[in-house]
Design an enzyme around this catalytic site. Structure first.
Site, mmCIF file in Angstrom:
data_model
loop_
_atom_site.group_PDB
_atom_site.id
_atom_site.type_symbol
_atom_site.label_atom_id
_atom_site.label_comp_id
_atom_site.label_asym_id
_atom_site.label_seq_id
_atom_site.Cartn_x
_atom_site.Cartn_y
_atom_site.Cartn_z
ATOM 1 N N LYS A 42 0.539 -3.881 -15.279
ATOM 2 C CA LYS A 42 1.590 -3.255 -14.495
ATOM 3 C C LYS A 42 2.295 -4.246 -13.574
ATOM 4 C CE LYS A 42 0.256 -1.485 -10.819
ATOM 5 N NZ LYS A 42 -0.348 -0.717 -9.706
ATOM 6 N N THR A 43 1.493 -5.030 -12.857
ATOM 7 C CA THR A 43 2.076 -5.968 -11.905
ATOM 8 C C THR A 43 2.934 -7.004 -12.630
ATOM 9 O OG1 THR A 43 0.069 -5.682 -10.627
ATOM 10 C CG2 THR A 43 1.546 -7.436 -9.945
ATOM 11 N N ASP A 235 6.110 0.646 -6.495
ATOM 12 C CA ASP A 235 4.798 0.510 -7.125
ATOM 13 C C ASP A 235 3.873 1.615 -6.605
ATOM 14 O OD1 ASP A 235 2.803 -0.492 -8.635
ATOM 15 O OD2 ASP A 235 2.414 -2.266 -7.397
ATOM 16 N N GLU A 236 2.838 1.928 -7.336
ATOM 17 C CA GLU A 236 1.833 2.914 -6.909
ATOM 18 C C GLU A 236 2.479 4.243 -6.505
ATOM 19 O OE1 GLU A 236 -1.172 2.032 -7.398
ATOM 20 O OE2 GLU A 236 -1.503 -0.060 -6.836
ATOM 21 N N GLN A 266 -4.931 7.460 -10.998
ATOM 22 C CA GLN A 266 -5.447 6.653 -9.893
ATOM 23 C C GLN A 266 -4.899 7.117 -8.552
ATOM 24 O OE1 GLN A 266 -5.819 2.302 -10.635
ATOM 25 N NE2 GLN A 266 -4.844 2.758 -12.597
ATOM 26 N N ARG A 625 -12.200 -1.193 -12.261
ATOM 27 C CA ARG A 625 -12.064 -2.512 -11.626
ATOM 28 C C ARG A 625 -12.832 -3.570 -12.407
ATOM 29 N NH1 ARG A 625 -7.844 -1.778 -10.175
ATOM 30 N NH2 ARG A 625 -8.137 0.183 -11.266
#
Length: 800
Positions: A42-43, A235-236, A266, A625
């Site tokens: 994503k980043t 983002d997020e 998430q 993670r």
DNA sequence: ATATCAACCCTTTTT
DNA sequence: GGGTTGATAT
């Protein structure tokens, strides 16, 4: 000066994307929603999309607005973009958290909202203290009006863009407050807002609320900013709240050039007002919105991804997607049952040592993730004992320490003399003989006259302050000192003025007068703070800013969290943090610890399906993670609130498809299986006297209270101890004899016995010596090392 | 006005 | 268990 990367052809890096990633990067003509599964790059997509906007669409970097969740994420993304488009280009992108970006805008537009340019940001502690003061002044019951629950209501309202006036004028609120037995809430809310204004201060929620109001009430201002930002990225997005959602709309509704990225699976911040519906309904709001799904996980092994999928499937509300991995299948997730919090920490540490040795990896490849900060202590103790390097994030952050807050309060009052909370904090620090009574008098006059505490001490007679001559002298002295600082705030550099304040206020004298260990640590902290200011000034200077004033520094630190100030790569340490703060990070090996009913999921959410789903998402975040190894541990007993508590494994463990799990159990846990409970003679009696009973659910067998006295149990249930390489070594102890003890004080314990201890777990007795009450045993515990225990006190049970 | 001690709440998570 | 807050004494 152009960077080499500037010339890199776009096609070259576009080729490294998979089709949906590439489409998401290239689509820039209208609104788009990118659903990005965990570890789906994503980043990278965001980074290259911004580079793409600059390189291919000729957007000026300062016309791009990129909103991230943390300051750290913004910083890292900026660095990565700089590598593609060059430092100079990247620097002028408007990239940061909602709070930091809109704080910047509010300082520019301060006149439209009737704040001064240097308004203060109240942190949660300031807000609480203000609420407390208000409740006291109104002579309300401090038990019913707890600052935390009052603030919770206020915060919720602001996130919904409801102002104090609107709240008070809506009968529905007044009625529901009455039902909650808190009829004064609306009035407290109003007073709180007025006092913040009086103090020229905003809390975190106000930053967003006033931004919305600014754009709403001043159409020209909104249009100016909306047309300035030609493209907006968020983002997020799953963790945005309503006010953020609305602000994005205010800025993007004209051109619809907006791209939001997130993963509904998430979403873990609803307690802070985040609303998962923002992302779920995004396509309804933005007509013709393009949807991209990034479903390939590049981070984790197949086992980890599939285990996480099987877990999150148990939630109902989510966007359909199939996250997959083409990495190695990898090993199964390890679920390890431990006997106590201490044993849990030892098991984790043994595994770290084992994996590090076997794979030659670094300490920074390991993370221990927990639900609550309080759990870190046990791990900290064990790690320190073993002399392993670690870093704990969260908890008391640097900026929350008393000595730091005191100094920051001086800075705040210097920059904004009306700041009531800062005023109260330092009026008598260092002690200068201005006590509570005097402060109360000042506050009373301030309230009476509708002015700030500072104005009262500037004109004591005018505001009818009746105090003794000597006290007045001290106040005047303080007032003159602060005035002097204030005058320099717009001329002196941040660093010079900060040093000035430290010297002349008496803080340094106070902090350096003694040399107890606590004093030394305070001194270190103060030095670190000064270094921090210096670094801040230097980096701002490098960026080409000429004058850096104290207000610039304050603006930055008031929105800084511990995770942000991480200096990252240079320290090679084991990471300890809450799962919340681990969002967006990845580690080769992850230990998710404390998987117990009542802890994770937290007892706070029992009976609330929506919150239960959020807890499950939190667990999903934790598991995803991990790149290679994922360990899930729980302890049957742990210290909480200074008491031993017993709990059963989290329901979330059984939510994971067992085919992806390798389960390790200690012998002790076998004794404590559900079916055995009733067969133990003391089980019933003890459970009934359990002090804080938890609600019974099908997932949750009634908690088992173990006997406080040492009670030898001769177990003959034929369970064999499990042998494994995962921190629970096989017993090499010979079996103890079943014969009656010759010495009653020893309860049958002799060299070679295998025993269980409430906290240290299973161990082998090496030696027993002494007589009567003084009988001691040297015991080697499987996971807790060797100990010498007095049998009289040690809660040992014999097992064969 | 300060120092000392009991009582209290706590533990969800953070910009 | 621990940290903070409030009452009491000096």
């Amino acid at each position: 000066m152009e960077e080499i990367h500037d010339k890199m052809p776009m096609d070259e890096y576009l080729e490294s994307f998979n089709p949906p990633q590439r489409e998401a990067v290239e689509f820039c003509d209208g609104p788009s929603l990118v659903i990005a599964g965990a570890g789906s790059g994503k980043t990278r997509v965001l980074t290259y999309k911004i580079a793409h906007l600059i390189n291919q669409h000729d957007l000026e970097p300062w016309s791009i607005l990129a909103l991230t969740f943390t300051n750290k994420a913004a910083g890292e993304m900026k660095e990565r973009i700089a590598k593609i488009v060059g430092e100079n280009m990247a620097r002028t992108i408007w990239m940061g958290t909602f709070h930091s970006i809109f704080l910047r805008i509010l300082r520019i537009e301060h006149e439209h909202i009737s704040f001064s340019q240097n308004f203060t940001i109240y942190d949660t502690a300031d807000s609480k203290s203000l609420v407390k003061a208000i409740v006291k002044e109104m002579e309300l019951d401090e038990k019913t009006y707890k600052p935390s629950s009052v603030l919770d209501t206020i915060s919720r309202c602001k996130n919904q863009l409801v102002t104090a006036e609107e709240y008070a004028s809506n009968p529905a609120n007044v009625q529901s407050d009455a039902r909650r037995n808190m009829p004064a809430l609306a009035q407290i809310f109003q007073r709180y807002s007025n006092r913040c204004r009086q103090s020229d201060a905003m809390d975190f929620d106000d930053i967003l609320l006033y931004t919305f109001l600014l754009f709403d009430k001043c159409p020209d201002v909104r249009e100016r900013w909306a047309s300035r930002f030609k493209y907006i990225l968020v983002d997020e997005y799953q963790d945005t709240n309503f006010s953020q959602h609305q602000i994005v709309w205010q800025l993007s509704k004209d051109h619809q050039k907006v791209c939001v990225v997130g993963d509904d699976a998430q979403s873990i911040y609803s307690f802070r007002g985040a609303n998962i519906d923002n992302i779920l309904s995004f396509q309804d709001r933005y007509k013709g919105c393009k949807l991209f799904k990034l479903e390939q996980n590049y981070r984790s092994t197949q086992n980890i991804v599939q285990a996480a999928n099987s877990l999150i499937e148990k939630n109902r509300k989510q966007i359909q997607k199939k996250v997959f991995s083409e990495n190695d299948k990898g090993e199964k997730l390890h679920v390890i049952d431990t006997h106590s919090d201490i044993e849990e920490s030892n098991v984790v540490i043994n595994n770290i040592k084992r994996i590090k040795k076997a794979e030659g990896c670094e300490y920074r490849d390991f993370a221990i993730l927990y639900r609550t900060n309080a759990q870190s202590r046990v791990f900290e103790d064990s790690l320190r004992k073993e002399a392993l390097p670690y870093r704990i994030y969260g908890g008391l952050s640097f900026y929350q320490r008393k000595e730091i807050k005191d100094i920051i309060a001086y800075f705040r009052l210097t920059v904004n003399p009306n700041d009531e909370e800062a005023f109260r904090r330092i009026i008598n620090y260092p002690a200068r003989g201005i006590g509570q009574t005097t402060v109360n008098k000042i506050a009373t006059q301030a309230n009476l006259n509708g002015t700030s505490l500072w104005n009262v001490i500037c004109f004591p007679e005018q505001y009818g302050l009746s105090i003794s001559k000597s006290t007045l002298g001290k106040i005047v002295q303080f007032q003159e000192m602060m005035s002097k600082f204030s005058e320099e705030a717009s001329t002196k550099s941040a660093l010079d003025l900060a040093k000035d304040i430290l010297h002349n206020s008496g803080i340094l004298n106070d902090i350096y007068k003694d040399a107890t260990p606590e004093d030394l640590s305070r001194q270190e902290n103060v030095e670190e703070l000064v270094n921090g200011i210096q670094e801040f000034c230097e980096s701002r200077t490098e960026e080409g800013n000429e004058h850096i004033y104290l207000i610039d520094y304050l603006s930055e630190v008031s929105l800084m969290s511990d995770v942000d100030s991480d200096n990252g790569d240079d320290d090679n340490k084991i990471t300890l943090m809450t799962i919340h703060s681990a969002k967006g990070l990845e580690f080769d090996t992850v230990f998710v610890v404390g998987l117990e009913e009542g802890l994770f999921p937290s007892q706070m959410v029992s009976g609330n399906p929506r919150e239960m789903e959020e807890e499950r998402r939190l667990f999903y975040v934790a598991i995803t993670r991990a790149k290679t190894h994922c360990f899930i541990t729980y302890a049957q007993s742990r210290f909480r609130y200074g008491q031993m508590e017993f709990s059963s494994p989290s329901r979330f463990i059984t939510d994971i498809d067992p085919q992806f799990i390798d389960r390790k159990q200690t012998l002790y846990s076998s004794l404590n299986t559900r079916n055995d409970d009733v067969s133990l003679p003391w089980a019933k009696k003890r459970t009934s006297s359990f002090t804080s009973p938890r609600p019974f659910t099908p997932f949750q067998p009634e908690p088992l209270r173990r006997p406080a006295s040492s009670m030898p149990i001769s177990s003959s249930n034929g369970l064999s101890s499990s042998s494994s390489s995962y921190g629970i070594p096989a017993s090499s102890a010979p079996t103890a004899s079943q014969s009656a003890p010759s010495n009653p004080s020893r309860n049958g314990i002799s060299a070679g016995s295998t025993v269980l201890h409430d906290r240290f777990g299973r161990g082998t007795v090496l030696k027993v010596e002494g007589q009567g009450d003084n009988t001691k045993a040297r015991i080697k515990f499987d996971n807790s090392g060797e100990k010498i225990l007095l049998l009289k006190f040690a809660k040992l049970r014999l097992i064969n």
